[in-house]
Design a protein around this motif. Structure first.
Motif, short mmCIF file in Angstrom:
data_model
loop_
_atom_site.label_atom_id
_atom_site.label_comp_id
_atom_site.label_asym_id
_atom_site.label_seq_id
_atom_site.Cartn_x
_atom_site.Cartn_y
_atom_site.Cartn_z
N ALA A 212 61.69 34.28 24.70
CA ALA A 212 60.72 34.15 25.80
C ALA A 212 61.43 33.91 27.13
CB ALA A 212 59.76 33.00 25.50
N ASP A 213 61.14 34.77 28.13
CA ASP A 213 61.75 34.59 29.46
C ASP A 213 61.44 33.21 30.03
OD1 ASP A 213 62.70 37.13 29.34
OD2 ASP A 213 61.11 38.00 30.60
N CYS A 214 60.21 32.74 29.76
CA CYS A 214 59.75 31.49 30.39
C CYS A 214 60.47 30.26 29.84
CB CYS A 214 58.25 31.35 30.25
SG CYS A 214 57.70 31.23 28.54
N TYR A 215 61.25 30.42 28.75
CA TYR A 215 62.04 29.29 28.25
C TYR A 215 63.54 29.52 28.37
CZ TYR A 215 57.99 26.67 26.84
OH TYR A 215 56.81 25.94 26.87
N GLU A 245 51.81 32.34 24.28
CA GLU A 245 52.41 33.64 23.92
C GLU A 245 51.58 34.78 24.51
OE1 GLU A 245 53.74 34.22 19.89
OE2 GLU A 245 54.33 32.11 19.68
N GLN A 246 50.26 34.61 24.52
CA GLN A 246 49.41 35.65 25.13
C GLN A 246 49.60 35.69 26.65
OE1 GLN A 246 45.27 35.33 23.64
NE2 GLN A 246 46.17 34.25 21.90
N GLU A 247 49.82 34.53 27.25
CA GLU A 247 50.13 34.51 28.69
C GLU A 247 51.38 35.34 28.96
OE1 GLU A 247 50.23 30.67 30.78
OE2 GLU A 247 49.08 29.81 29.14
N ALA A 248 52.39 35.12 28.12
CA ALA A 248 53.65 35.84 28.31
C ALA A 248 53.46 37.34 28.10
CB ALA A 248 54.71 35.30 27.35
N ALA A 249 52.55 37.68 27.19
CA ALA A 249 52.28 39.10 26.93
C ALA A 249 51.36 39.70 27.99
CB ALA A 249 51.65 39.24 25.54
N GLY A 250 50.81 38.88 28.86
CA GLY A 250 49.96 39.38 29.95
C GLY A 250 48.55 39.73 29.52
N THR A 251 48.09 39.15 28.41
CA THR A 251 46.75 39.51 27.92
C THR A 251 45.67 38.48 28.26
OG1 THR A 251 47.32 38.51 25.78
CG2 THR A 251 47.66 40.88 25.99
N VAL A 252 46.05 37.35 28.81
CA VAL A 252 45.07 36.31 29.17
C VAL A 252 45.46 35.73 30.54
CG1 VAL A 252 44.53 35.65 26.77
CG2 VAL A 252 46.41 34.51 27.99
N ALA A 382 63.24 32.91 36.87
CA ALA A 382 62.29 32.78 37.97
C ALA A 382 60.93 32.30 37.45
CB ALA A 382 62.14 34.12 38.69
N VAL A 383 60.55 32.74 36.25
CA VAL A 383 59.28 32.31 35.67
C VAL A 383 59.58 31.27 34.59
CG1 VAL A 383 57.25 33.00 34.34
CG2 VAL A 383 58.17 34.52 36.10
N GLN A 384 59.12 30.05 34.81
CA GLN A 384 59.38 28.99 33.85
C GLN A 384 58.06 28.40 33.38
OE1 GLN A 384 62.18 26.09 35.35
NE2 GLN A 384 63.66 27.65 35.95
N SER A 385 57.92 28.25 32.07
CA SER A 385 56.72 27.59 31.56
C SER A 385 56.69 26.15 32.07
CB SER A 385 56.71 27.58 30.03
OG SER A 385 55.66 26.73 29.58
N SER A 386 55.55 25.75 32.61
CA SER A 386 55.44 24.38 33.12
C SER A 386 55.36 23.36 31.98
CB SER A 386 54.21 24.25 34.01
OG SER A 386 53.05 24.53 33.25
N ILE A 387 55.25 23.84 30.75
CA ILE A 387 55.16 22.95 29.60
C ILE A 387 56.54 22.83 28.95
CG2 ILE A 387 54.11 22.63 27.32
CD1 ILE A 387 52.14 22.23 29.68
N ALA A 402 66.33 12.79 27.08
CA ALA A 402 66.08 13.57 28.30
C ALA A 402 65.30 14.84 27.97
CB ALA A 402 67.40 13.94 28.96
N GLU A 403 64.13 14.99 28.62
CA GLU A 403 63.40 16.25 28.48
C GLU A 403 64.05 17.29 29.35
OE1 GLU A 403 59.92 15.08 30.26
OE2 GLU A 403 59.30 13.81 28.59
N VAL A 404 64.19 18.48 28.79
CA VAL A 404 64.63 19.62 29.59
C VAL A 404 63.38 20.13 30.31
CG1 VAL A 404 65.72 21.87 29.56
CG2 VAL A 404 66.42 20.13 27.89
N ALA A 405 63.27 19.83 31.57
CA ALA A 405 62.03 20.05 32.31
C ALA A 405 62.11 21.34 33.13
CB ALA A 405 61.76 18.86 33.23
N PRO A 406 60.96 21.94 33.41
CA PRO A 406 60.95 23.15 34.23
C PRO A 406 61.05 22.82 35.72
CG PRO A 406 58.72 22.57 33.64
CD PRO A 406 59.61 21.54 32.99
N LEU A 407 61.44 23.79 36.48
CA LEU A 407 61.37 23.72 37.94
C LEU A 407 60.65 25.01 38.35
CD1 LEU A 407 62.43 21.63 39.98
CD2 LEU A 407 64.48 23.01 40.24
N PRO A 408 59.33 25.04 38.15
CA PRO A 408 58.60 26.31 38.28
C PRO A 408 58.31 26.68 39.74
CG PRO A 408 57.11 24.60 37.47
CD PRO A 408 58.45 23.94 37.73
N THR A 409 59.35 27.09 40.44
CA THR A 409 59.21 27.43 41.86
C THR A 409 58.83 28.89 42.07
OG1 THR A 409 61.54 28.00 41.94
CG2 THR A 409 60.96 25.76 42.58
N GLY A 410 58.99 29.71 41.01
CA GLY A 410 58.72 31.14 41.15
C GLY A 410 59.93 31.95 41.59
#
Ligand code: FAE
Length: 547
Positions: A212-215, A245-252, A382-387, A402-410
């Motif tokens: 997954a790109d977002c991870y 997963e559906q978000e990543a696939a662009g279906t929702v 560039a695309v990071q899951s906020s979760i 330590a949580e590996v946290a996102p920096l979802p700036t786009g």
């Protein structure tokens, strides 16, 4: 405890005058904000609003984890419950068609009664990123308590509205330090499983995670952790992983992948509104008054309690003050909310029987944040899951998880970002400042130093191994550590000290604490699963023994 009196009608009914009052307050706020009028607060508040003079068998202050568990289990036991919540209902879209604002574009919905945002990451590339917003009863409270900013959710669902959904059960060997007076066998065989099931906890599909790109940011975090010899773990979450997963696939429609988190999540997260609270209200025995704030609880005749409640409009002004009575009152206003109320009620003589432990034992769960600047060959995406879905466990050796946290700036930032939970030993105390008329917390900013030292046991080593450095542009100009805040307030009415071993407040039968205030300052991981499990344990005992 069954009450079929006309009370139900009084709670649910709404007068035309009250509806107009609510609408007027909204118009007032819209005029101030110069923005389109959101129509949802008045209608929802009208649906269940408590009337002056009402009598309720069980009154729950707050609608977060502890309050939601209490409401569900009491209702299932046949007890009518009224929940009083100072924040909004968050159930109807604003003028943009969304209930919640995006993290990248905060607006009137984002902050609790602030005119300027107070973002946890205040800077980016060294530049301040806070901006003006209209004052409104928004979803995230950045409450400044002397030496620390305590972030909290405001609204029906409490912290579940704004949090990352990380649903972590502490390691069994750490539990003795988390809740020393609680039977660990019972917790791990009954109440943690019950809480995880009730919350809808799940884990990312490890196969999907690998591609997954977002991870990508989490995989970079894993690589760096493992190259330095640290255990890397997947962290469960209440986000609907199939939906992601559906978000990543662009279906929702996108939510986690659109950067939604701090100001609410429009689609995939299973907040309490979708779990415990949905089940509670489906019993028909639970009603909720949003935009109502409890200001006093005091003994009344017949073993009951008098509860004073301010009804708020969306700019935070009191539009009505209501006095009701309750047979039992459950304090579930969160660690800060419950502690502030209790120290006030003890100091002002409203609840003289409370003991001297009230207000003590408050901790920040050792929260501290930092970022690392990666090499150009380690982009984090560039695309990071906020979760977040993963963490680095150095608790036993260095006192940090330590949580590996996102920096979802786009945009690609080449940054790795972390929220560490550390074994910080410092504990603060709430006390009542009579001249200021408010409860204060004596936390000192310097008390974060142990957290920084513990987080450094991980990140100094990773930086040395990778030849990288800390980011200095996220929390101010040239500031490495986010040591000014906590997302995880805990304690202030500690189990088996301010209360008995099941949350019954000493000195006043029928008063209970059932939220994060019970936990003495640290859970070794993210706290809400423990808050939920402890509430499940305590309410079971209370229903069996007291009702
Ligand atoms: P809480 O959920 O705070 O609910 C208390 C409720 O009482 C709130 O809705 C208040 O508005 C309401 N209230 C307060 N005073 C009054 C009053 N006087 N009258 C009426 N209502 C009142 O309490 N934890 C995790 O385990 N995993 C995470 O990923 C995570 N991420 C987080 C991210 C953020 C940004 C934040 C702020 C918190 C996060 N947390 C996380 C912490 C978690 O949300 C928190 O520990 C729980 O929500 C605390 O649950 P309580 O039931 O104690």
């Amino acid at each position: 405890m069954n009450d079929d009196s006309p009370r139900g009608t009084r709670l649910r009914g709404v007068s035309r005058r009250r509806f107009i009052t609510g609408t007027g307050s909204l118009l007032g706020s819209a005029a101030l904000a110069g923005q389109a009028l959101p129509a949802h607060a008045a209608t929802t508040a009208a649906a269940a609003v408590i009337e002056p003079g009402a009598h309720v068998p069980a009154l729950v202050i707050g609608t977060g984890y502890g309050g939601s568990v209490a409401a569900l289990r009491l209702a299932q036991a046949g007890v009518d419950v009224h929940m009083v919540e100072m924040g909004m209902a968050w159930d109807t879209p604003g003028s943009d068609g969304k209930i919640f604002a995006n993290t990248t574009s905060p607006d009137y919905r984002s902050y609790w009664l602030r005119t300027r945002t107070k973002q946890p990451l205040s800077n980016f590339l060294g530049f301040p990123i806070d901006k003006d917003v209209p004052r409104y009863t928004g979803i995230l409270d950045a409450e400044e308590m002397g030496g620390i900013i305590v972030y909290q959710g405001r609204g029906v669902g409490g912290g579940s509205l704004v949090n990352g959904g990380m649903a972590v059960t502490p390691k069994r060997e750490n539990f003795g330090a988390v809740l020393p007076s609680v039977d660990a066998d019972e917790m791990y065989s009954v109440y943690y499983p019950r809480a995880n099931s009730g919350l809808g906890v799940g884990t990312v599909d490890p196969t999907w995670f690998e591609t997954a790109d977002c991870y990508q940011y989490a995989r970079v975090g894993r690589k760096h952790a493992q190259r330095s010899g640290f255990p890397f773990v997947f962290v469960p979450d209440v986000y609907d992983w199939d939906y992601m997963e559906q978000e990543a696939a662009g279906t929702v429609p996108k939510s986690a992948l659109a950067g939604e988190i701090l100001y609410g999540n429009n689609y995939g997260k299973k907040s309490l509104q979708k779990t415990y609270l949905a089940r509670a209200t489906a019993t028909g025995r639970v009603s909720i008054s949003p935009l109502h704030k409890v200001t006093s609880v005091a003994p009344a005749t017949g073993g009951r309690y008098t509860v004073v409640i301010d009804q708020l409009n969306t700019v935070g002004s009191t539009t009505a003050t209501k006095t009701v009575t309750a047979d039992r009152v459950f304090f579930a206003a969160g660690s800060v909310g419950t502690s502030k109320l209790l120290v006030q009620l003890k100091a002002t003589g409203a609840l003289p029987g409370l003991n001297s432990e009230v207000g003590k034992g408050w901790g920040d769960n050792g929260n501290v944040m930092c970022g690392r600047a990666n090499h150009l060959w380690d982009p984090t995406g560039a695309v990071q899951s906020s979760i977040p879905c993963s963490g680095i466990d150095n608790w036993a050796a260095g006192g940090a998880f330590a949580e590996v946290a996102p920096l979802p700036t786009g945009i690609e930032t080449f940054a790795s970002f972390y929220l560490s939970i550390t074994k910080n030993p410092n504990r603060a105390q709430f006390s009542w400042n009579a001249s200021a008329g408010k409860a204060e917390l004596n936390w000192q900013t310097a008390w974060k130093q142990p957290s920084i030292d513990m987080a450094k046991t991980i990140f100094d080593k990773i930086n040395a191994k990778e030849g990288t450095i800390y980011r200095t542009d996220l929390f101010g100009a040239y500031k490495v550590w986010g040591d000014h805040l906590t997302y995880h307030p805990l304690g202030g009415a500690v189990l088996n000290k301010a209360t008995d071993n099941y949350g019954r407040l000493h000195g006043h039968p029928g008063l209970y604490v059932i939220d994060g205030a019970l936990i003495p300052g640290n859970t070794s991981v993210n706290p809400f699963v423990t808050i939920t499990a402890l509430a499940e344990r305590n309410i079971e005992k209370i229903i069996a023994a007291d009702l």
